[in-house]
Write a protein that holds these residues in place. Sequence first.
Motif: not given
Length: 533
Positions: A33-52
Motif C-alpha cells: 500500500n505504498t505510493e506508486i511510481d508515476p512511470e509504473d502507472i503508465d505501465r499499468f496500461k499493459w494490464y488494462g488500467l488507467y487512472t480516472q
Amino acid sequence: MKKETAAQRIERIKIEKDGLAVLEDIKQYAASNTEIDPEDIDRFKWYGLYTQNKNLQADTDNTLYFMLRIKLEHGSMNTPQMRCISQISREFAQDTADFTTRQDIQLHFIKVVDLPEIFKRLNNVGLSTVFAAGDVPRNVATCPVSGIEEKEIFDTTSLANEINDYLRGNHELVNLPRKYKIGISGCHKHCIGHEIQDLSFTAVKIDGEVLFAVTVGGGLGSNKKIALHLGYIFKEQVLDTVKTITIIYRDYGLRDSRRKARLGHLIDEWGLEKFKAFTEEKLGFAFIEKPIQEYMPYARREHFGIHKSTIVGKSYVGCAVNGGTIGSYGLNNLADILEKYNASTIKVTNTQNFIILDVPHENTEKLAKALLDINIEANPSPFKARTISCTGINFCKFAVSETKYQATWLASYLEQRFPDFDEHVSISLNGCPNSCAHPHVVDIGLMGAKVKDEEGNSVAGFELILGGNLEGEVSNFGFKTAIKILPKYLNRTVERIIEQYINSGQNGLHRFLKENIENENFIESLREVWRET
C-alpha cells in the motif's frame, strides 16, 4: 539538460521495463500500500488500467482510483463470466460496468490493493486484462454473429482465433509505437468498421471465390484517416499477413511523436506503394488485384432483433443497451435471464450493445420480453440502437463533457418526440476530441468542447459534427459545423435536425445532411435553438 518530450519519456520507460513485467510491481504495491511510481502507472496500461478523473470523488477522498478494462476476445462473455464481473463490480468497482466500442467491458473505482484478487477471479473464468490498453495490439474486432448468421460471406472464427493466439500477451509485441487495432470479418453488413482499423481483413466474394480485402492505416483521433486498400489475399495468408505487417509496424513505426506514431502515419511517410512493396517482399507473395468492392453504409451495420441461427433449433437476439452502461446488477440480471431461457453466451458489439447467441427458438419472445424488465431491448428504436457514448468527464481525465447520462437522455427524448421514426440513424456523444465514441463517422456527432453560456462563462458543452459515414471507398468524415451547444440545448438541437429531415421529404438522413451541411439557412436554424428556448 533538455526536458524529455512525451514520446521520449514513454519510449524510455518501455525500454527500461517490459510492460508485462509490471504485474509483479502491482502485487507489491497492493501488499505494501505504498505510493506508486508515476512511470509504473503508465505501465499499468499493459494490464488494462488507467487512472480516472476525480469528478465523482469526494473532496475528502484521496484514493487513487483506476478504470480497469477487461478484454473480451470475440466480444464473448458467458454466464459464469458475467456473474464473475458482476461480483467484482459490486465488491470493488461501485457497481460500474460499461461495454466499449472495442468489444470490451470496463469498470471504475478500482483500487490497486484489490487488483491481485480481481485478476485471480478473472483468470478463474478465463478472462484477462492483458493488452487491453497500452502500446500493444488491442482487442481484435470481429463480427458478433460469426458462424451463426445465415447471410455471412465467411465464418472467420477460426482465423480470429489464430490471430488472437499470436497476439495474446506476445512479448515480441509488448513495445509497439502506439496502440494497434486489427479487425477481421466475414459479415455481409461489414459491421466491424474496417475503414478505421490499423489493419483489417474483410471477406468478399468475387467470381464465386472468397477473398479477403486487406486495408491498412485507418484510425480516428490524431490518426483520423480512412484505411487504404492494399489488395486481396486468400484465407490461408491472413495470419502471415498479420504477423508481417505487425512486425513492420513494430520495427519501422514512427516513435518521435505520440501524435504521429500510428501505422497510418508510417504509411503516410513511406507512401502506400512503398509500404505495399515492402510488405509483399517480406511476405513472399503479392496481393491479388481485383476491383474494390462496395460496402454497407455505417448506420445500417447492425444485428438487432430476433434471427434464426445456423445452429439447428437456435436463434440469436441482438439487443440495445443505453449508452453501453450495464452495471453490476444488469450483468447479473442478464445472466439470470439467459439461464432461465436456456441461453449461455453474449457477444459485445462495437456499438456498445450485444448479441445473445444461442436462444432456443421457442424461448426467443419470452426472453425478449424479460429483457425489457431490465431496460434492454431486442427491437430498439433507431435512437437507442445507435446512440453511443464514450466514458465522459465522470471518469476520463481527457473529457470536458459528461456523455453517458446525456446519451441516455437524448435517446429517450428522441424516442418520445419521434415514436414512428423507423430509419437508421447513428449518433455519438464524445467527451473530448480523442474520438473514442467515433463522432466523426456518424450521422450526428457531438464532441466535447468548451462553450460560452448566456453570461459569457466558459462551460462544458458539445461541438456539432454532421454527415460522417463509413462505406468503403466512399467513406467520409463528418463536417464540423462550428456550432457549439450547451448540454441543456442538445436534445432540442438534435430534434431540430430530425424535424428538418422529415419535413424535407428526402429519402435518407445521411444524404440530407451531406446536401445541407453548407446550407446557411439549415445551419442557422440549428443555432437559433438557443434563442428560441
